[in-house]
Design a protein around this motif. Structure first.
Motif, PDB file in Angstrom:
ATOM      1  N   ALA A  42      23.821  -0.696 -84.936  1.00 44.80           N
ATOM      2  CA  ALA A  42      24.319   0.105 -86.050  1.00 44.80           C
ATOM      3  C   ALA A  42      23.689   1.499 -86.034  1.00 44.80           C
ATOM      4  CB  ALA A  42      24.023  -0.596 -87.377  1.00 44.80           C
ATOM      5  N   ARG A  43      22.404   1.563 -85.730  1.00 40.37           N
ATOM      6  CA  ARG A  43      21.709   2.853 -85.647  1.00 40.37           C
ATOM      7  C   ARG A  43      22.344   3.741 -84.577  1.00 40.37           C
ATOM      8  NH1 ARG A  43      17.490   4.522 -89.296  1.00 40.37           N
ATOM      9  NH2 ARG A  43      16.521   2.658 -90.163  1.00 40.37           N
ATOM     10  N   GLU A  44      22.742   3.132 -83.469  1.00 39.28           N
ATOM     11  CA  GLU A  44      23.399   3.894 -82.406  1.00 39.28           C
ATOM     12  C   GLU A  44      24.716   4.490 -82.902  1.00 39.28           C
ATOM     13  OE1 GLU A  44      23.946   1.510 -78.943  1.00 39.28           O
ATOM     14  OE2 GLU A  44      21.821   0.992 -78.759  1.00 39.28           O
ATOM     15  N   LEU A  45      25.467   3.704 -83.655  1.00 41.90           N
ATOM     16  CA  LEU A  45      26.754   4.175 -84.172  1.00 41.90           C
ATOM     17  C   LEU A  45      26.577   5.281 -85.197  1.00 41.90           C
ATOM     18  CD1 LEU A  45      28.599   0.737 -84.436  1.00 41.90           C
ATOM     19  CD2 LEU A  45      29.189   2.623 -82.908  1.00 41.90           C
ATOM     20  N   PHE A  46      25.448   5.289 -85.886  1.00 40.59           N
ATOM     21  CA  PHE A  46      25.193   6.364 -86.851  1.00 40.59           C
ATOM     22  C   PHE A  46      25.036   7.714 -86.149  1.00 40.59           C
ATOM     23  CE2 PHE A  46      24.048   3.186 -90.196  1.00 40.59           C
ATOM     24  CZ  PHE A  46      24.839   3.713 -91.207  1.00 40.59           C
ATOM     25  N   CYS A  47      24.758   7.695 -84.850  1.00 43.02           N
ATOM     26  CA  CYS A  47      24.729   8.953 -84.083  1.00 43.02           C
ATOM     27  C   CYS A  47      26.106   9.606 -84.114  1.00 43.02           C
ATOM     28  CB  CYS A  47      24.300   8.691 -82.642  1.00 43.02           C
ATOM     29  SG  CYS A  47      22.583   8.177 -82.467  1.00 43.02           S
ATOM     30  N   SER A  48      27.159   8.779 -84.006  1.00 44.37           N
ATOM     31  CA  SER A  48      28.532   9.292 -84.094  1.00 44.37           C
ATOM     32  C   SER A  48      28.821   9.845 -85.480  1.00 44.37           C
ATOM     33  CB  SER A  48      29.538   8.180 -83.764  1.00 44.37           C
ATOM     34  OG  SER A  48      29.381   7.737 -82.430  1.00 44.37           O
ATOM     35  N   VAL A  49      28.279   9.180 -86.490  1.00 44.49           N
ATOM     36  CA  VAL A  49      28.450   9.647 -87.870  1.00 44.49           C
ATOM     37  C   VAL A  49      27.870  11.047 -88.032  1.00 44.49           C
ATOM     38  CG1 VAL A  49      27.764   9.285 -90.276  1.00 44.49           C
ATOM     39  CG2 VAL A  49      28.526   7.344 -88.893  1.00 44.49           C
ATOM     40  N   ARG A  50      26.679  11.253 -87.501  1.00 42.72           N
ATOM     41  CA  ARG A  50      26.034  12.564 -87.626  1.00 42.72           C
ATOM     42  C   ARG A  50      26.854  13.652 -86.922  1.00 42.72           C
ATOM     43  NH1 ARG A  50      21.491   9.147 -87.347  1.00 42.72           N
ATOM     44  NH2 ARG A  50      21.275   9.308 -85.077  1.00 42.72           N
ATOM     45  N   THR A  51      27.430  13.310 -85.783  1.00 39.94           N
ATOM     46  CA  THR A  51      28.278  14.267 -85.068  1.00 39.94           C
ATOM     47  C   THR A  51      29.517  14.604 -85.890  1.00 39.94           C
ATOM     48  OG1 THR A  51      27.543  13.434 -82.919  1.00 39.94           O
ATOM     49  CG2 THR A  51      29.601  14.671 -82.961  1.00 39.94           C
TER      50      THR A  51
END
Length: 227
Positions: A61-70
């Motif tokens: 989930a933390r990895e996917l939050f990288c996409s959220v920040r982008t």
């Protein structure tokens, strides 16, 4: 200025406004898709096998939050920063959903309540309104209340998975959360309605703990231990 010229100017303003809203909607759709992907990852913790794999699910989930920040960084470019609340309705729902997901991840990792600052950091946005795109306090609170509902479900599924101490820890956490919300004088109607749901979450979890107690399965959680 003639009537025709005046309405031509108005039409130009409306068209420009619609263009901005359409650009915002496209980015928000991407955010919604990423939020669904994160939710899909985290939903697996409700499965009996998922309890043993919580750390890896949180890491994913933390990895996917990288996409959220982008995607958040892209959203910030679509409108003037000072017009945040003019377009707030477009991302309010997904922002609340993302706040919930961030809060749920932090709870699963540490069994603590996430702060507004932590959520903002996870999403790549600000806390202070004057700094631009920020996490409105009511959106943060809505996210926390959504998490409470998710935890009531987790308490039930914990019993199914044979984890009898987790519902007690969840119960203690939710009771503290409820006490905190009681200190607030909520004026926002949707937020008040969502808070009303917290009362049912508290009751649901209390029923789970009571059932464990009469079956002799309830044990007080040990400090520093998972079971």
């Amino acid at each position: 200025m003639s009537v025709t010229e005046m309405f031509s100017c108005i039409q130009g303003f409306l068209s420009a406004d619609q263009d901005v809203r359409e650009d915002i909607r496209k980015v928000v759709q991407n955010l919604e898709q990423t939020a669904r992907e994160i939710l899909t990852v985290l939903q697996s913790v409700h499965q009996p096998s998922g309890f043993k794999d919580i750390p890896s699910k949180c890491a994913k989930a933390r990895e996917l939050f990288c996409s959220v920040r982008t995607q958040m960084a892209e959203l910030k470019t679509k409108f003037p920063a000072e017009q945040y609340y003019r377009f707030h309705e477009h991302w309010r729902f997904v922002l609340q959903r993302l706040a919930f997901l961030a809060a749920f991840v932090v709870y699963l990792e540490s069994e603590t309540l996430v702060t507004r600052e932590e959520v903002a950091q996870i999403l790549g946005i600000e806390v202070v309104r004057e700094k631009g795109f920020h996490l409105d306090v009511e959106d943060f609170l809505a996210g926390v209340l959504i998490m409470a509902s998710e935890l009531s479900r987790l308490a039930v599924n914990s019993v199914t998975a044979g984890d009898y101490s987790r519902p007690l820890r969840i119960s203690n956490f939710i009771n503290e959360l409820d006490s905190g919300f009681r200190l607030l004088n909520l004026k926002n109607d949707p937020l008040r309605k969502r808070y009303d749901g917290l009362k049912y979450d508290v009751k649901k979890i209390e029923e789970v703990v009571y059932d464990l107690s009469i079956r002799g399965l309830a044990k007080e959680p040990e400090s520093g231990g998972d079971k």
